[in-house]
Design a protein around this motif. Structure first.
Motif, PDB file in Angstrom:
ATOM      1  N   ASN A   8      -4.130   0.378   2.631  1.00  0.00           N
ATOM      2  CA  ASN A   8      -4.292   1.209   1.434  1.00  0.00           C
ATOM      3  C   ASN A   8      -2.965   1.310   0.698  1.00  0.00           C
ATOM      4  O   ASN A   8      -2.292   2.336   0.723  1.00  0.00           O
ATOM      5  CB  ASN A   8      -4.795   2.616   1.824  1.00  0.00           C
ATOM      6  CG  ASN A   8      -6.138   2.562   2.531  1.00  0.00           C
ATOM      7  OD1 ASN A   8      -6.953   1.668   2.287  1.00  0.00           O
ATOM      8  ND2 ASN A   8      -6.375   3.514   3.408  1.00  0.00           N
ATOM      9  N   ASN A   9      -2.598   0.218   0.063  1.00  0.00           N
ATOM     10  CA  ASN A   9      -1.298   0.189  -0.609  1.00  0.00           C
ATOM     11  C   ASN A   9      -1.303   0.975  -1.907  1.00  0.00           C
ATOM     12  O   ASN A   9      -2.279   0.952  -2.643  1.00  0.00           O
ATOM     13  CB  ASN A   9      -0.897  -1.267  -0.876  1.00  0.00           C
ATOM     14  CG  ASN A   9      -0.437  -1.959   0.386  1.00  0.00           C
ATOM     15  OD1 ASN A   9       0.266  -1.384   1.190  1.00  0.00           O
ATOM     16  ND2 ASN A   9      -0.837  -3.214   0.565  1.00  0.00           N
ATOM     17  N   SER A 251       5.028  -9.980  -8.728  1.00  0.00           N
ATOM     18  CA  SER A 251       3.711 -10.483  -9.103  1.00  0.00           C
ATOM     19  C   SER A 251       3.229  -9.732 -10.343  1.00  0.00           C
ATOM     20  O   SER A 251       2.871  -8.553 -10.261  1.00  0.00           O
ATOM     21  CB  SER A 251       2.705 -10.287  -7.961  1.00  0.00           C
ATOM     22  OG  SER A 251       1.384 -10.573  -8.409  1.00  0.00           O
ATOM     23  N   GLU A 252       3.229 -10.430 -11.480  1.00  0.00           N
ATOM     24  CA  GLU A 252       2.682  -9.836 -12.708  1.00  0.00           C
ATOM     25  C   GLU A 252       1.196  -9.550 -12.518  1.00  0.00           C
ATOM     26  O   GLU A 252       0.685  -8.507 -12.909  1.00  0.00           O
ATOM     27  CB  GLU A 252       2.894 -10.811 -13.871  1.00  0.00           C
ATOM     28  CG  GLU A 252       4.345 -11.029 -14.269  1.00  0.00           C
ATOM     29  CD  GLU A 252       4.742 -10.211 -15.474  1.00  0.00           C
ATOM     30  OE1 GLU A 252       3.905  -9.419 -15.959  1.00  0.00           O
ATOM     31  OE2 GLU A 252       5.888 -10.360 -15.920  1.00  0.00           O
ATOM     32  N   ALA A 299       2.282  -2.549   2.684  1.00  0.00           N
ATOM     33  CA  ALA A 299       2.111  -3.334   3.914  1.00  0.00           C
ATOM     34  C   ALA A 299       1.266  -4.558   3.605  1.00  0.00           C
ATOM     35  O   ALA A 299       0.284  -4.474   2.864  1.00  0.00           O
ATOM     36  CB  ALA A 299       1.446  -2.494   4.996  1.00  0.00           C
ATOM     37  N   GLN A 300       1.640  -5.691   4.188  1.00  0.00           N
ATOM     38  CA  GLN A 300       0.902  -6.927   3.923  1.00  0.00           C
ATOM     39  C   GLN A 300       0.981  -7.855   5.129  1.00  0.00           C
ATOM     40  O   GLN A 300       2.073  -8.179   5.601  1.00  0.00           O
ATOM     41  CB  GLN A 300       1.487  -7.609   2.681  1.00  0.00           C
ATOM     42  CG  GLN A 300       0.736  -8.821   2.213  1.00  0.00           C
ATOM     43  CD  GLN A 300       1.106  -9.191   0.786  1.00  0.00           C
ATOM     44  OE1 GLN A 300       1.261  -8.323  -0.087  1.00  0.00           O
ATOM     45  NE2 GLN A 300       1.252 -10.479   0.521  1.00  0.00           N
ATOM     46  N   PRO A 315       2.996 -10.776  -3.414  1.00  0.00           N
ATOM     47  CA  PRO A 315       2.788  -9.331  -3.263  1.00  0.00           C
ATOM     48  C   PRO A 315       1.392  -8.904  -3.747  1.00  0.00           C
ATOM     49  O   PRO A 315       0.977  -9.244  -4.856  1.00  0.00           O
ATOM     50  CB  PRO A 315       3.882  -8.726  -4.150  1.00  0.00           C
ATOM     51  CG  PRO A 315       4.970  -9.754  -4.161  1.00  0.00           C
ATOM     52  CD  PRO A 315       4.247 -11.067  -4.135  1.00  0.00           C
ATOM     53  N   GLY A 316       0.677  -8.222  -2.865  1.00  0.00           N
ATOM     54  CA  GLY A 316      -0.630  -7.709  -3.216  1.00  0.00           C
ATOM     55  C   GLY A 316      -1.781  -8.654  -2.982  1.00  0.00           C
ATOM     56  O   GLY A 316      -2.946  -8.288  -3.174  1.00  0.00           O
TER      57      GLY A 316
END
Length: 319
Positions: A8-9, A251-252, A299-300, A315-316
């Motif tokens: 749950n970022n 990351s756009e 977290a990833q 990212p994401g």
């Protein structure tokens, strides 16, 4: 990737320089830079998703004046030989305003089982080979030796900070020489500031990997990678290789900007490696980005290439 690994970022709001460590008691222990930069806070939870709402405990407060009184940055929590240690950087109120970021590194020790309720003792400054701006210390053990990796300004080298490694005599004292690991040299490392900082260590696949962050702390912040063979002399600079390109950057598409100052942990079942990093939801609009508290902890899950190198992805986005 299974739903149970959809974190749950952000997992913790407004905590730059996030450090998450999964202990043998099953808890994730978390710390990071607290806005205002005047305290060190710990929290713990059984899952990464539960950290945001976990009980927060201030375990150390900045001094009212003198050393360790201003700009408490990037604490890390380590468990070494049965005791807890926190490494952090702090500035002094005795320094002129124009030199306000002349940080030095310090260590705290706790001998109690629970670092949130235990007593913390100041072990003093971790002194290095140069009395200069230094920060972002981390430690790791390898083949029975404790190592210290940190960022520091060398007045003889252009730029703001380089990365160094040294052996440790004990968890708050260095011994032997300091080895220069990396200087800001590539275009992506010198945007706004010439910076290598925020090192984190992970050992996998016969190698020691060190991630670090570079450039200004706005959307240009990005992560780089160093590595050495696990059987090499880690205090020999020639043992280390360096990636020419960033391994994790803004990351756009996912509105995650300036990812960096990471730490490593594992998933709840221990089967997956997890990257913990901070990022901003938008580009820095104005002023000093350090004064903008919108760096949140994320977290990833990440994977490994056939060659045995980390693949952090975007990212994401799931790896």
């Amino acid at each position: 990737m299974s739903d149970k690994y959809q974190y749950n970022n952000p997992i913790v709001l407004e905590r730059a320089d996030p450090w998450a460590y999964k202990h043998t008691d099953g808890y994730y222990y978390f710390t990071g830079s607290v806005p205002g930069y005047q305290e060190i806070e710990l929290r713990r939870a059984k899952t990464l998703n539960d950290l945001e709402n976990a009980e927060k405990v201030t375990v150390w407060q900045a001094h009212s004046e003198g050393e360790m009184s201003r700009l408490i940055w990037a604490p890390e929590l380590h468990f070494i030989e049965g005791n807890w240690y926190i490494y952090f950087a702090a500035a002094s109120s005795n320094q002129p305003k124009e030199h306000e970021n002349q940080h030095r590194m310090y260590a705290l020790e706790c001998k109690d089982a629970n670092p949130l309720t235990g007593t913390w003792e100041e072990k003093g400054q971790v002194k290095t080979h140069i009395n200069s701006f230094s920060l972002d210390a981390t430690t790791f053990e390898h083949n029975g030796t404790l190592y210290y990796v940190w960022a520091q300004k060398d007045p003889a080298i252009p730029g703001n900070s380089n990365l160094y490694i040294s052996e440790m005599e004990n968890p708050w004292t260095l011994k032997g020489h300091a080895t220069l690991l990396s200087i800001p040299e590539y275009d992506w490392e010198v945007i706004g500031y010439l910076v290598n900082e925020g090192a984190a260590v992970i050992k996998r696949n016969g190698k020691i990997f060190i991630t670090y962050s570079a450039s200004a702390t706005d959307e240009n912040y990005a992560m780089g990678l160093l590595w050495a063979d696990e059987n090499s002399d880690l205090l020999d600079g020639y043992s280390w290789s360096k990636a020419k390109d960033p391994v994790f950057s803004s990351s756009e598409e996912n509105s995650l900007y300036g990812p960096g100052h990471n730490s490593f942990t594992v998933s709840e079942d221990g089967e997956h490696d997890v990257l913990i990093y901070h990022a901003r939801p938008e580009k820095n609009k104005e002023g000093n980005p350090l004064n903008n508290p919108n760096r949140h902890a994320n977290a990833q899950i990440f994977t490994w290439t056939e060659e045995g190198f980390p693949d952090f992805g975007i990212p994401g986005s799931p790896s």
